[in-house]
Scaffold this motif. Structure first.
Motif, PDB file in Angstrom:
ATOM      1  N   ASP A 171      29.051   1.301  -8.834  1.00 29.03           N
ATOM      2  CA  ASP A 171      29.819   1.346 -10.083  1.00 29.03           C
ATOM      3  C   ASP A 171      30.081  -0.036 -10.666  1.00 29.03           C
ATOM      4  O   ASP A 171      30.752  -0.155 -11.679  1.00 29.03           O
ATOM      5  N   ARG A 172      29.568  -1.081 -10.040  1.00 29.37           N
ATOM      6  CA  ARG A 172      29.786  -2.449 -10.543  1.00 29.37           C
ATOM      7  C   ARG A 172      28.495  -3.256 -10.437  1.00 29.37           C
ATOM      8  O   ARG A 172      28.461  -4.328  -9.827  1.00 29.37           O
ATOM      9  N   ILE A 173      27.439  -2.750 -11.026  1.00 27.84           N
ATOM     10  CA  ILE A 173      26.137  -3.409 -10.928  1.00 27.84           C
ATOM     11  C   ILE A 173      25.933  -4.318 -12.122  1.00 27.84           C
ATOM     12  O   ILE A 173      26.023  -3.872 -13.264  1.00 27.84           O
ATOM     13  N   ARG A 174      25.674  -5.589 -11.871  1.00 26.05           N
ATOM     14  CA  ARG A 174      25.314  -6.538 -12.929  1.00 26.05           C
ATOM     15  C   ARG A 174      23.882  -7.038 -12.740  1.00 26.05           C
ATOM     16  O   ARG A 174      23.161  -7.215 -13.706  1.00 26.05           O
ATOM     17  N   TYR A 175      23.517  -7.273 -11.491  1.00 28.54           N
ATOM     18  CA  TYR A 175      22.177  -7.731 -11.165  1.00 28.54           C
ATOM     19  C   TYR A 175      21.613  -6.864 -10.034  1.00 28.54           C
ATOM     20  O   TYR A 175      22.365  -6.317  -9.221  1.00 28.54           O
ATOM     21  N   ALA A 176      20.321  -6.755 -10.016  1.00 29.16           N
ATOM     22  CA  ALA A 176      19.659  -5.985  -8.970  1.00 29.16           C
ATOM     23  C   ALA A 176      18.421  -6.739  -8.509  1.00 29.16           C
ATOM     24  O   ALA A 176      17.876  -7.585  -9.229  1.00 29.16           O
ATOM     25  N   ALA A 207      23.365 -14.516  -3.053  1.00 25.20           N
ATOM     26  CA  ALA A 207      23.349 -13.420  -2.087  1.00 25.20           C
ATOM     27  C   ALA A 207      22.120 -12.545  -2.276  1.00 25.20           C
ATOM     28  O   ALA A 207      21.509 -12.094  -1.303  1.00 25.20           O
ATOM     29  N   LEU A 208      21.751 -12.315  -3.548  1.00 27.01           N
ATOM     30  CA  LEU A 208      20.556 -11.515  -3.799  1.00 27.01           C
ATOM     31  C   LEU A 208      19.301 -12.211  -3.282  1.00 27.01           C
ATOM     32  O   LEU A 208      18.454 -11.605  -2.648  1.00 27.01           O
ATOM     33  N   LEU A 209      19.185 -13.495  -3.555  1.00 31.66           N
ATOM     34  CA  LEU A 209      18.019 -14.239  -3.083  1.00 31.66           C
ATOM     35  C   LEU A 209      18.001 -14.353  -1.572  1.00 31.66           C
ATOM     36  O   LEU A 209      16.957 -14.478  -0.952  1.00 31.66           O
ATOM     37  N   GLY A 210      19.179 -14.306  -0.970  1.00 34.97           N
ATOM     38  CA  GLY A 210      19.263 -14.416   0.482  1.00 34.97           C
ATOM     39  C   GLY A 210      19.107 -13.100   1.197  1.00 34.97           C
ATOM     40  O   GLY A 210      19.158 -13.049   2.423  1.00 34.97           O
ATOM     41  N   ALA A 211      18.937 -11.992   0.460  1.00 34.19           N
ATOM     42  CA  ALA A 211      18.765 -10.695   1.103  1.00 34.19           C
ATOM     43  C   ALA A 211      17.356 -10.608   1.660  1.00 34.19           C
ATOM     44  O   ALA A 211      16.403 -10.323   0.947  1.00 34.19           O
ATOM     45  N   THR A 224      10.345  -6.449   6.067  1.00 34.81           N
ATOM     46  CA  THR A 224       8.977  -6.763   5.669  1.00 34.81           C
ATOM     47  C   THR A 224       9.025  -7.623   4.420  1.00 34.81           C
ATOM     48  O   THR A 224       9.387  -7.148   3.342  1.00 34.81           O
ATOM     49  N   GLU A 225       8.689  -8.882   4.580  1.00 39.35           N
ATOM     50  CA  GLU A 225       8.814  -9.815   3.475  1.00 39.35           C
ATOM     51  C   GLU A 225       7.821  -9.498   2.364  1.00 39.35           C
ATOM     52  O   GLU A 225       6.720  -9.022   2.610  1.00 39.35           O
ATOM     53  N   GLY A 226       8.181  -9.759   1.157  1.00 33.86           N
ATOM     54  CA  GLY A 226       7.310  -9.553   0.016  1.00 33.86           C
ATOM     55  C   GLY A 226       7.888 -10.237  -1.208  1.00 33.86           C
ATOM     56  O   GLY A 226       8.868 -10.972  -1.137  1.00 33.86           O
ATOM     57  N   LYS A 227       7.280  -9.983  -2.349  1.00 34.69           N
ATOM     58  CA  LYS A 227       7.749 -10.550  -3.594  1.00 34.69           C
ATOM     59  C   LYS A 227       9.093  -9.945  -3.971  1.00 34.69           C
ATOM     60  O   LYS A 227       9.345  -8.763  -3.750  1.00 34.69           O
ATOM     61  N   ARG A 228       9.956 -10.763  -4.566  1.00 37.84           N
ATOM     62  CA  ARG A 228      11.270 -10.304  -5.003  1.00 37.84           C
ATOM     63  C   ARG A 228      11.531 -10.828  -6.414  1.00 37.84           C
ATOM     64  O   ARG A 228      11.100 -11.909  -6.768  1.00 37.84           O
ATOM     65  N   LEU A 229      12.268 -10.030  -7.187  1.00 39.39           N
ATOM     66  CA  LEU A 229      12.565 -10.399  -8.565  1.00 39.39           C
ATOM     67  C   LEU A 229      13.960  -9.910  -8.922  1.00 39.39           C
ATOM     68  O   LEU A 229      14.302  -8.753  -8.677  1.00 39.39           O
ATOM     69  N   LEU A 271      17.657  -3.078  -4.872  1.00 38.69           N
ATOM     70  CA  LEU A 271      18.704  -3.466  -3.930  1.00 38.69           C
ATOM     71  C   LEU A 271      19.756  -4.312  -4.629  1.00 38.69           C
ATOM     72  O   LEU A 271      19.526  -4.839  -5.715  1.00 38.69           O
ATOM     73  N   ASP A 272      20.920  -4.441  -3.986  1.00 40.15           N
ATOM     74  CA  ASP A 272      21.859  -5.504  -4.345  1.00 40.15           C
ATOM     75  C   ASP A 272      22.126  -6.312  -3.091  1.00 40.15           C
ATOM     76  O   ASP A 272      21.410  -6.181  -2.089  1.00 40.15           O
ATOM     77  N   ASP A 273      23.136  -7.178  -3.123  1.00 33.57           N
ATOM     78  CA  ASP A 273      23.368  -8.059  -1.987  1.00 33.57           C
ATOM     79  C   ASP A 273      23.963  -7.332  -0.786  1.00 33.57           C
ATOM     80  O   ASP A 273      24.077  -7.911   0.294  1.00 33.57           O
TER      81      ASP A 273
END
Length: 294
Positions: free
Chosen positions: A261-266, A106-110, A114-119, A152-154
Motif C-alpha cells: 500500500d506504499r509503493i513508490r519504486y519497484a 535498499a533496492l539496489l542492494g536486494a 540467481t543474479e541477473g539484470k535489475r532495473l 520486488l521492493d526492498d
C-alpha cells in the motif's frame, strides 16, 4: 519717574559686589583647601537637583532605547522564525531525499539468489478498487520489460508484470484476488501456494492438509517452482494458523513483507539464464560432459 519699590543698591553696584565676591572666592579656593569640604557639601546638596533635572531626559532616552531594543528583538525574532521555517522546509526535503536515497540503495542492494539484470521503476499510477491491486510503472518494452517479469521492493515480492507497452507496463500485485504463487516454508521446506484475497496486508495459503507442519511466525520464500519468481525471495510471514476439523484444509493467513500500500519504486528482475558461479556441482558436471565429448 522712580519705581515705588526700588529700595536697594543699584544694579551696577550689585554687579560690582558680585564680581568682587567671586574673585575673592576664587583666590581663596586657589590658595587654601578650606573650600573643598564646603564644595563637597554643596555638591551633595544639589546632586538631587541634577537627577531631577535629568530625569525627563533619562526617561525619554530609556523609553526610546527600550522601544528600539524591543523592535530589534522583534525583528531578530522575525528573522529567526523565517530562517527556522526555511531550514525546516529544507530539512523536510533532506529527510525526503534521504528516505528516497535509502529506498533506492535498499533496492539496489536486494541481491537475489540467481543474479541477473535489475532495473528500478517508478510507480505512475495505482489501481486500488476492491479486490484488485495493480500498478503502472514507467518502464516498458523499450527498457526490456516482458510479460511475467517478477517485481520486488526492498523487503520482498510485489507481483509480476501482466501487460507491457513501449514506455510503461502494468503489474499485478500478489494481494490481488486473481494472483497465486508458489512458495515454501523456510523452516521446513514445505511447498505452499499463496493467493491474494484483495487485501494489501494479507495472503491466504490454500490446500494445506491438517498434518502440515506450519506455525505462526514462519517465513515464506519464493520456491522457484512457478517459473516466474526466482527462488529465495521473501514473500510473507505466517500470522494465523486455524485448525478446524470441520474444514478440509488448514486456514492459514500470512502478511506480505512488501509494503503493497506504499509503493513508490519497484525493482524489475531478469533472472540470469546461465549458470551461476554459486553452483559448482553443475559447473563441474558440465566440464566433465565437455571432456567426455572430446
Amino acid at each position: 519717574m522712580k519705581p515705588l519699590l526700588d529700595r536697594g543698591p543699584s544694579l551696577p553696584l550689585r554687579l560690582f559686589f558680585a564680581l568682587l565676591a567671586s574673585i575673592g572666592l576664587i583666590t581663596l579656593d586657589h590658595y587654601t583647601n578650606s573650600s573643598v569640604q564646603l564644595r563637597g557639601y554643596l555638591t551633595a546638596t544639589v546632586s538631587p537637583l541634577f537627577y531631577l533635572a535629568n530625569l525627563p531626559q533619562d526617561m525619554v532616552f530609556g523609553a526610546s532605547e527600550q522601544f528600539m531594543s524591543q523592535q530589534k528583538l522583534l525583528e531578530e525574532n522575525r528573522t529567526l522564525k523565517n530562517t527556522l521555517l526555511l531550514q525546516n522546509g529544507q530539512l523536510q526535503r533532506f529527510q525526503f531525499l534521504q528516505q528516497e536515497n535509502d529506498k533506492l540503495r535498499a533496492l539496489l542492494g536486494a541481491s537475489p539468489v540467481t543474479e541477473g539484470k535489475r532495473l528500478i521503476a517508478e510507480v505512475l499510477a495505482v489501481y486500488s478498487h476492491p479486490f484488485s491491486h495493480q500498478i503502472v510503472l514507467n518502464k516498458g518494452s523499450r527498457d526490456g520489460v516482458i510479460v511475467g517479469q517478477p517485481l520486488l521492493d526492498d523487503l520482498g515480492v510485489l507481483g509480476q508484470v501482466v501487460s507491457v507497452g513501449p514506455t510503461s507496463s502494468r503489474a499485478l500485485l500478489i494481494a490481488d484476488n486473481t494472483h497465486a504463487m508458489s512458495a515454501r516454508v523456510e523452516r521446513t521446506g514445505q511447498s505452499v501456494v499463496a493467493e491474494g484475497i484483495g487485501q494489501s496486508d494479507s495472503l491466504r495459503l490454500i490446500h494445506l492438509p491438517h498434518s502440515t507442519d506450519i506455525t505462526e511466525g514462519d517465513r515464506l520464500l519464493t520456491s522457484g517452482l512457478d517459473g516466474v519468481f526466482p527462488e529465495g525471495y521473501p514473500v510473507a510471514k505466517v500470522v494465523r494458523v486455524h485448525r478446524d476439523a470441520r474444514q478440509p484444509f488448514l486456514q492459514v493467513t500470512a502478511e506480505p513483507y512488501a509494503k503493497l500500500d506504499r509503493i513508490r519504486y519497484a525493482l524489475l528482475v531478469w533472472p540470469h539464464r546461465g549458470i551461476s558461479s554459486a553452483d559448482p556441482q553443475i559447473v563441474e558436471e558440465l566440464k566433465q560432459a565437455e571432456q567426455g565429448q572430446d
